[in-house]
Scaffold this motif. Structure first.
Motif: not given
Length: 124
Positions: A11-15, A54-60
């Motif tokens: 989970a840490a790598v995609p975040v 913002a989409g990338c930050l929200l998915i993270a």
């Protein structure tokens, strides 16, 4: 120990990747806002990149808090839908207001690609 240390590697790598990607996209949009010469060119940088960054930050954020709380977190989905619906509309309305402002001021270069779309008021 903080909660980030308890995050599993899967989970840490995609975040981390999504946070870096989202931050880079937002930074590129800010640079476009700063560097482009005219208002009509300048509006495109933030209008496009705000949504994607913002989409990338929200998915993270969704991945991070879903893993830590062991349940799906949907607050970010609601925020994403709101941003996806409002950001393009606001950018379009700002651009349209600028075109009408330029037309009322009598400027010939309104940013429109063809002269058939907007007409200057005739001077009688």
């Amino acid at each position: 120990m903080n909660a980030a240390a308890e995050l599993p590697l899967w989970a840490a790598v995609p975040v981390v990747a999504l946070l870096v990607l989202g931050g880079a996209i937002v930074l590129i949009g800010a640079l476009g806002l700063m560097r482009l010469p005219t208002f009509y060119q300048r509006i495109h940088g933030p209008a496009i990149t705000v949504t994607l960054g913002a989409g990338c930050l929200l998915i993270a954020s969704m991945i991070y808090f879903s893993v830590l709380q062991s349940r799906p977190v949907i607050h970010e989905l609601i925020i994403s839908v709101f941003i996806l619906m409002t950001a393009p509309v606001v950018a379009m309305l700002i651009m349209r207001a600028a075109v009408y402002r330029d037309l009322r001021a009598g400027k010939r270069d309104t940013g429109a690609m063809s002269g058939d779309v907007y007409h200057l008021p005739s001077e009688d």
